[in-house]
Design a protein around this motif. Sequence first.
Motif, PDB file in Angstrom:
ATOM      1  N   SER A 158    -106.438 -24.941  52.354  1.00 30.71           N
ATOM      2  CA  SER A 158    -106.061 -26.216  52.422  1.00 30.71           C
ATOM      3  C   SER A 158    -104.848 -26.106  53.678  1.00 30.71           C
ATOM      4  CB  SER A 158    -105.344 -26.672  51.396  1.00 30.71           C
ATOM      5  OG  SER A 158    -104.962 -28.009  51.565  1.00 30.71           O
ATOM      6  N   THR A 160    -102.784 -28.780  54.092  1.00 34.84           N
ATOM      7  CA  THR A 160    -101.743 -29.387  53.444  1.00 34.84           C
ATOM      8  C   THR A 160    -100.935 -28.348  52.760  1.00 34.84           C
ATOM      9  OG1 THR A 160    -102.876 -29.975  51.757  1.00 34.84           O
ATOM     10  CG2 THR A 160    -102.808 -31.562  53.280  1.00 34.84           C
ATOM     11  N   GLN A 161    -101.299 -27.102  52.366  1.00 33.04           N
ATOM     12  CA  GLN A 161    -100.718 -26.194  51.842  1.00 33.04           C
ATOM     13  C   GLN A 161     -99.911 -25.271  52.612  1.00 33.04           C
ATOM     14  OE1 GLN A 161    -103.482 -24.223  49.087  1.00 33.04           O
ATOM     15  NE2 GLN A 161    -102.788 -25.338  47.451  1.00 33.04           N
ATOM     16  N   TYR A 165     -96.516 -27.876  56.933  1.00 33.90           N
ATOM     17  CA  TYR A 165     -96.349 -29.225  56.057  1.00 33.90           C
ATOM     18  C   TYR A 165     -95.005 -29.238  55.267  1.00 33.90           C
ATOM     19  CZ  TYR A 165    -100.730 -31.569  56.980  1.00 33.90           C
ATOM     20  OH  TYR A 165    -101.708 -32.193  57.540  1.00 33.90           O
ATOM     21  N   GLU A 502    -106.041 -35.154  58.791  1.00 36.70           N
ATOM     22  CA  GLU A 502    -105.065 -34.284  57.799  1.00 36.70           C
ATOM     23  C   GLU A 502    -103.836 -34.943  57.967  1.00 36.70           C
ATOM     24  OE1 GLU A 502    -105.925 -32.417  55.669  1.00 36.70           O
ATOM     25  OE2 GLU A 502    -107.804 -31.958  55.902  1.00 36.70           O
ATOM     26  N   LYS A 503    -103.627 -35.784  58.907  1.00 39.06           N
ATOM     27  CA  LYS A 503    -102.385 -36.550  59.235  1.00 39.06           C
ATOM     28  C   LYS A 503    -101.248 -35.483  59.587  1.00 39.06           C
ATOM     29  CE  LYS A 503    -102.909 -40.286  56.177  1.00 39.06           C
ATOM     30  NZ  LYS A 503    -102.652 -41.276  54.995  1.00 39.06           N
ATOM     31  N   ASN A 507     -96.868 -35.240  59.252  1.00 36.25           N
ATOM     32  CA  ASN A 507     -96.260 -34.347  58.357  1.00 36.25           C
ATOM     33  C   ASN A 507     -95.921 -32.813  58.833  1.00 36.25           C
ATOM     34  OD1 ASN A 507     -97.044 -35.624  55.489  1.00 36.25           O
ATOM     35  ND2 ASN A 507     -98.787 -35.840  56.707  1.00 36.25           N
ATOM     36  N   SER A 508     -95.839 -32.609  60.252  1.00 34.43           N
ATOM     37  CA  SER A 508     -95.437 -31.505  60.823  1.00 34.43           C
ATOM     38  C   SER A 508     -94.645 -31.742  61.866  1.00 34.43           C
ATOM     39  CB  SER A 508     -96.625 -30.549  61.002  1.00 34.43           C
ATOM     40  OG  SER A 508     -97.460 -30.918  61.956  1.00 34.43           O
TER      41      SER A 508
END
Length: 592
Positions: A158, A160-161, A165, A502-503, A507-508
Motif C-alpha cells: 500500500s 499510504t503505508q 506519507y 493516492e493523493k 500527503n508527502s
Amino acid sequence: MSCSDCKDIPLSTFPKQWTLFGSRCCSCWLETWLCPGGMEFAELIKTSRVDNVVLSRPFVPCVTGTLCVTSHHLLLSSRAAENMELWLLISNIDAIEKSVENLYGDHSLKVDGDRSSVSSGTITIKCKDLCVMYLEIPGMEECLNIASSIEALSSLQSITQMYPYFYRPKNLNRQEGWNLFTTEEEFTRLSANTTNWRLSYVNKAFAVCPTYPDAVLVLRSVDDEMLKAVARFRQGGRFPVLSYYHRKNGMVIMRSSQPMPGANGKRCKEDEQFLAAVLQPDRKGFIIETRSIQATHQARVKGGGFETKANYPNWKRLHRPIDRGRGLQESLVKLVDACHDQSNSIDRWLNKMEASKWLSHVKTILTTACLAAQCVEREGASVLIHGSEGRDATLQLTSLAQIILDPACRTVFGFQALVEREWLKAGHAFQQRCASSAYSHARLKHEAPVFLIFLDCCWQLCRQFPCSFEFNERFLIALFEHAYASSFGSFLCNNEKERFTEKVQDNSISLWAWVNQPSQLNKFLNPLYEKNTFALWPSVAPQSLQLWQGLFLRWNRSAQHLEEAWDQTTHIMEQAKRKPTLTNQESPGQAE
C-alpha cells in the motif's frame, strides 16, 4: 538516537516492550513510541528491540549497540557514539540472508531450553543502493524474529503505508516543489519560439490516456477529436506528444506508443494525417523504433505493429533495438556480482564485466540517442520515438537527446525539469521498475533498471564533458537512491493518474523541495561548470565508456581521496571567482 534535527534521545529511556512507529518527535517527523497494537504495523514486528547487536558495514568500524525495528526504519544506537550509528529506511532493503548457530556446536535451527540463550545469528542486509551490511544478533529467536519483521516491512504494497506519507521535516512543507515544473510553464517557454504547438487538456481526468498527465503539448492544427481518434489507434492511448522543440531549425522530437494495425493491417487516417501535419513542406521525418524488425512483426500478431511506408510516405523507420525488462535486470545482477568479486584475478573480473553486457547496453542507448539528436541537428528532420508502450527505452532516448542538444538540460534545475517531464509525467512505472535492485531473490515481472542505466549514460556524458554540466556525480547518485527508496513522494506510483488517486502530492514532500535547499544544492554543484551552448557528441568507442565506479564500486573501496580532491577543487574555484580581475592599467601591486 539523533538525526539532522534531533539531538540524542537515549533508547534506554523507552520500555523494551514498546515499538517505534513513524510519527512526530521533537521538531521533525521521526518516531513516536507506541504500545504494540497501536497501529497496523505492530503485528508485523515480532521483536522490536535487541541489545548488544554488532553492526558491520563498509569503511566504518564495527559498533555494538541497541537495535530497534520501527515501522519504516532500522535504528541502531551505541552509548559509545554521539550520533545514531544506523538509520536505515526499510524500503531500501532489497534482500536479507540469515544464519544462526549455537555455542554448543549444534547448527540445527531447532534448539531448545537453555541452548537458545547462548545462540547467535547474523543477518546480511543487501540494500537497493548496493550497500551490504551485517547485523550480529545474540539469540536465535531474536535473530529470526528480526529477519521476519524486516521481510514483512520491506514488502509493503500500500502506497499510504510507505514512509513518504509519514515524513514531515520541520524545514520543508508539502506545498514546496510539486508545482515547479508544470506543463503550462513549459508551454509558455515554447510559445516564445513557435506558435505551431498548443496546450491541450484532452486528457483531463485521464480520460484518454491513463499514463499521460492531464495537460500535453500537441500540434496546433490537430483538434482534440482527432487526438482521441489517434489515441484509440495507439497502445494504451499514448498518442504522439511533443517532447522537444529545437529552436535552431524548428524540428521536434515526439514520443508515443506503437500503433495498433494488427495482423490485418488496420489503418487510422487521423494518425496518418497527424504525423503528416508535423512535417514541414518538403521535409522528411524519422521514426526511431526501439524494437527489432522481428519483434515488430511479432507484435502485429498480437494486435500491435508499426507505421508502414505506404501509409506514412514521408517518414522513414529506423530500427534500433534496445534491451529492456528481464534482460536489462539480469545485466545489472551480473554487473553487481562482478563488482563484488573478491578474487584477485583481473582476467576473471574483466570476463564477468563483459558477460554482464552492461556497458554494451550503455553504448547502444547512447548511440541511438545521438542518432535522434543528429536527425534533428544535422539532418534537419523531426523525429518520433517509440517502442511498444513507449514508457521505457523511449524515455531514455528522448531525455538523452535533449541533454545532447539543449544546454538548459545540463543545469541542476533543467535536469530536474527533464526528469519531471520525461519520466514522471511521461508515465515511467517507477513503482514496478524499481521494486527491487540487484540482490532481490524475488524476480518480479516488471522490474528493470531503466532509469538507472539512463543515469549511467548521463554520467558517461558528464565524464566526457566535465565542464558542461552544472551538477556533479553526487546529484546523479542521489536520484538513483531516491528512485529506489525515498523519504519523499516524487517517485511513488507508476504514473500521474495513480499519484492523483493516492493523493501523493497532498500527503508527502517533493524531492525537488529537498534538492533545491541552498545547503543541499551546494553539494550537487560542479565547480568546473561553464555554460556550453553547443551540442555534445560523446564517443561510444569501447575505451571511452567506463564503469561508473562512483556508484557501483563505492561500497567496495573508499572514495575519501576523491571526495577530498573535489572539495579542494571547489575551494580553488571559489577562490578564483573571488579574485579581483586586473585591468590593463593595473599592475599586480596595485591590485593588491
